[in-house]
Write a protein that holds these residues in place. Structure first.
Motif, PDB file in Angstrom:
ATOM      1  N   THR A  85      -3.001   4.790  -4.135  1.00  0.00           N
ATOM      2  CA  THR A  85      -3.348   6.137  -4.580  1.00  0.00           C
ATOM      3  C   THR A  85      -3.798   6.148  -6.031  1.00  0.00           C
ATOM      4  OG1 THR A  85      -1.674   7.000  -3.069  1.00  0.00           O
ATOM      5  CG2 THR A  85      -2.509   8.513  -4.743  1.00  0.00           C
TER       6      THR A  85
ATOM      7  N   ARG B 161      -9.182   2.312  -1.085  1.00  0.00           N
ATOM      8  CA  ARG B 161      -8.936   2.427   0.361  1.00  0.00           C
ATOM      9  C   ARG B 161      -9.475   1.177   1.067  1.00  0.00           C
ATOM     10  NH1 ARG B 161     -11.096   7.797   2.998  1.00  0.00           N
ATOM     11  NH2 ARG B 161      -9.284   8.593   1.844  1.00  0.00           N
TER      12      ARG B 161
ATOM     13  N   THR C 240      -8.520   6.274  -5.962  1.00  0.00           N
ATOM     14  CA  THR C 240      -7.847   5.622  -4.843  1.00  0.00           C
ATOM     15  C   THR C 240      -8.658   4.438  -4.334  1.00  0.00           C
ATOM     16  OG1 THR C 240      -6.669   7.608  -4.147  1.00  0.00           O
ATOM     17  CG2 THR C 240      -7.135   5.971  -2.441  1.00  0.00           C
TER      18      THR C 240
ATOM     19  N   VAL D 268     -12.401   8.028  -3.676  1.00  0.00           N
ATOM     20  CA  VAL D 268     -12.027   6.719  -3.155  1.00  0.00           C
ATOM     21  C   VAL D 268     -13.123   5.677  -3.358  1.00  0.00           C
ATOM     22  CG1 VAL D 268     -10.520   7.742  -1.410  1.00  0.00           C
ATOM     23  CG2 VAL D 268     -12.874   7.204  -0.813  1.00  0.00           C
TER      24      VAL D 268
ATOM     25  N   LYS E 132       0.093   4.181   1.201  1.00  0.00           N
ATOM     26  CA  LYS E 132      -0.102   4.967   2.410  1.00  0.00           C
ATOM     27  C   LYS E 132      -0.778   4.080   3.444  1.00  0.00           C
ATOM     28  CE  LYS E 132      -2.291   9.325   3.876  1.00  0.00           C
ATOM     29  NZ  LYS E 132      -3.179  10.429   3.426  1.00  0.00           N
TER      30      LYS E 132
ATOM     31  N   PHE F 161       0.839  -1.198   0.000  1.00  0.00           N
ATOM     32  CA  PHE F 161       0.000   0.000   0.000  1.00  0.00           C
ATOM     33  C   PHE F 161       0.880   1.257   0.000  1.00  0.00           C
ATOM     34  CE2 PHE F 161      -3.050  -3.131   1.187  1.00  0.00           C
ATOM     35  CZ  PHE F 161      -4.289  -2.640   0.774  1.00  0.00           C
TER      36      PHE F 161
ATOM     37  N   GLU G  78      -4.026   2.641   1.575  1.00  0.00           N
ATOM     38  CA  GLU G  78      -4.500   3.202   0.310  1.00  0.00           C
ATOM     39  C   GLU G  78      -3.561   2.871  -0.842  1.00  0.00           C
ATOM     40  OE1 GLU G  78      -6.811   7.149   2.092  1.00  0.00           O
ATOM     41  OE2 GLU G  78      -5.025   7.413   0.817  1.00  0.00           O
TER      42      GLU G  78
ATOM     43  N   VAL H 119     -13.996   2.390  -1.295  1.00  0.00           N
ATOM     44  CA  VAL H 119     -13.607   1.907   0.031  1.00  0.00           C
ATOM     45  C   VAL H 119     -14.169   0.515   0.286  1.00  0.00           C
ATOM     46  CG1 VAL H 119     -15.546   3.100   1.153  1.00  0.00           C
ATOM     47  CG2 VAL H 119     -13.550   2.446   2.512  1.00  0.00           C
TER      48      VAL H 119
END
Length: 483
Positions: free
Chosen positions: A274, A327, A325, A282, A89, A87, A272, A284
């Motif tokens: 990106t 997430r 993104t 995002v 982040k 990932f 995340e 999710v």
């Protein structure tokens, strides 16, 4: 102020009309993204990432009850696993909640036929006085019957409700069994009961393994309003009912050492990938990291965390990042009242319009058989495109019922996030749910991989869509969002 010219008026009208048409334009998924999603589906069906993840979690951490000694161990495990899977982040967000602890529980019929009972305390139950409590049992056929009862018939007694859950593919009977477990103790307490017992909210008939779960005792400022509450295994509930059928007074002794001991701060763990074009938008997905304490939390909800991570990993391995993104959230303390999901929604409600689409996996590891969606009308075509890619792996699309986002992400859906429900086969799930039998052997690796394929397909296609799915504050209040 000068009057605008006719030319300016016409230009303004064309601009407004153009914006309106753009807003009303159907959301579609490009053919290239559909082709990539088909490749993701086929790869994910043979990918072992999710099974490796849930094996690691249940072996290296085990049970992960919120606030327990394994809570920070699970969090450290999740952070390390997110990073190892690539990932871009990885971060955490704090979640504070009442800390309930279980130390021990014992129960026994003391009259007319003395014998022990296999039971387990329920979340937010109070403890019994030192040395336990002994009281006569009063039985009710249903929650409604308890609600209608004269408090004089209940005061000082142990209330028992023996509803037996039925096995169904969609698991709908848990709405009744779980509802009795949650609301029953509160109703009994309001009528002066000394304690509350129920037949476990589970579908196993022969195992002397009780099912725990949370109650609705939520007046944390006044914990003295809670009463001792526990669930009997199904065979022990059968035995109690046979004893009650003799028509003699039945007394039970309960000795529960449990209760709220303050507050605890845990954390949602978030990773995340990106987005290449729209990094602030995002898709999710997730599961909840916590579990109940008797088992190792494999199906509830190690599988959900593993499915989300597995789906993200196959997307990560594509030659380039998706447009939006991706997430993944491993939520804290779902079991004791959606604390992680509610904290997440409170923190991110103002950004709901940036949430393209989302859902959480929290019904085990059996195959997904059906998809439902809460999206704007102009996005139904895109949902149908997703459905066509999922059809070859056994997923049908029900356009007549809304989606809900899963357990924790139901809270973002309540705020207006467009959401799916990816319904898993729950035929056997409630045999093991919230018990010591929630262990890795209940997971079939091939069925788990089918879940990963489903999540990878919808996540990628939503991330690549031309247009959005309708997320906006209060957008889905009409379909019972969050229920």
């Amino acid at each position: 102020m000068q009057r605008p010219t006719l030319t300016l008026l016409a230009a303004s009208l064309m601009l407004v009309t153009g914006l309106t048409c753009a807003a009303d334009a159907p959301t579609t998924i490009p053919a290239s993204a559909v082709q990539t999603a088909e490749q993701l589906r086929d790869k994910a069906m043979h990918d072992s990432t999710a099974y490796d993840v849930v094996t690691s979690l249940t072996t290296e951490v085990g049970a992960r009850m919120a606030g327990s000694v394994n809570d920070p161990r699970a969090r450290a495990w999740a952070i390390a696993k997110f990073k190892a899977l690539g990932f871009d982040k990885v971060y955490t967000e704090a979640v504070t909640y009442p800390l309930w602890v279980r130390r021990s529980e014992h129960g026994a019929i003391v009259a007319p036929f003395p014998q022990p009972l296999d039971l387990i305390a329920l979340g937010y139950s109070s403890g019994t006085p030192k040395g336990g409590l002994t009281a006569q049992v009063v039985q009710f056929a249903s929650l409604d019957a308890l609600k209608a009862a004269d408090p004089a018939s209940i005061k000082g007694k142990i209330v028992y409700i023996g509803y037996r859950m039925h096995r169904t593919k969609d698991g709908h009977d848990y709405g009744i069994g779980g509802g009795i477990r949650e609301e029953g103790p509160l109703v009994a307490a309001s009528k002066g009961a000394a304690a509350f017992l129920l037949r476990s909210a589970g579908t196993d008939a022969n195992s002397r393994t009780p099912h725990t779960g949370v109650t609705d005792f939520s007046d944390f400022a006044h914990p003295d309003k809670a009463i001792p509450a526990a669930a009997l295994s199904n065979p022990d509930a059968d035995q109690l009912e046979r004893v009650l059928a003799y028509g003699k007074p039945v007394s039970i002794k309960l000795d529960l050492d449990c209760g709220i001991v303050g507050q605890y701060t845990g954390y949602n763990v978030i990773g995340e990938l990106t987005g290449r074009k729209y990094p602030d938008q995002v898709v999710v997905i997730g599961g909840h990291l916590d579990s109940w304490d008797p088992g190792t939390g494999a199906i509830d909800d190690g599988a959900g965390v593993a499915i989300a991570l597995g789906a993200a990993k196959v997307i990560h391995d594509l030659p380039q990042r998706p447009d939006r993104t991706v997430r993944v959230v491993a939520f804290a303390n779902e079991e004791m009242g959606l604390w992680g999901g509610r904290a997440y929604a409170d923190k991110h409600a103002a950004e709901v319009g940036k949430f393209q689409l989302g859902t959480e996996s929290d019904l085990g590891a059996a195959p997904v058989y059906q998809m439902r969606a809460s999206v704007k009308p102009q996005a139904r075509g895109a949902i149908e495109q997703i459905a066509k890619v999922l059809a070859p792996i056994g997923v049908t699309y029900d356009p007549t019922h809304p989606g809900g986002g899963g357990s924790d992400l139901s809270q973002m859906h309540l705020r207006g996030m467009a959401a799916l429900s990816l319904d898993q086969d729950a035929t056997n799930y409630f045999d093991w749910h919230h018990t010591a039998n929630d262990t890795l052997d209940k997971i079939n690796p091939q069925e788990l991989a089918q879940n990963v394929a489903v999540y990878a397909v919808f996540t990628y296609m939503a991330a690549q869509a031309d247009g959005d799915f309708g997320s906006a504050p209060g957008a889905f209040a009409h379909d019972g969002a969050g229920e």
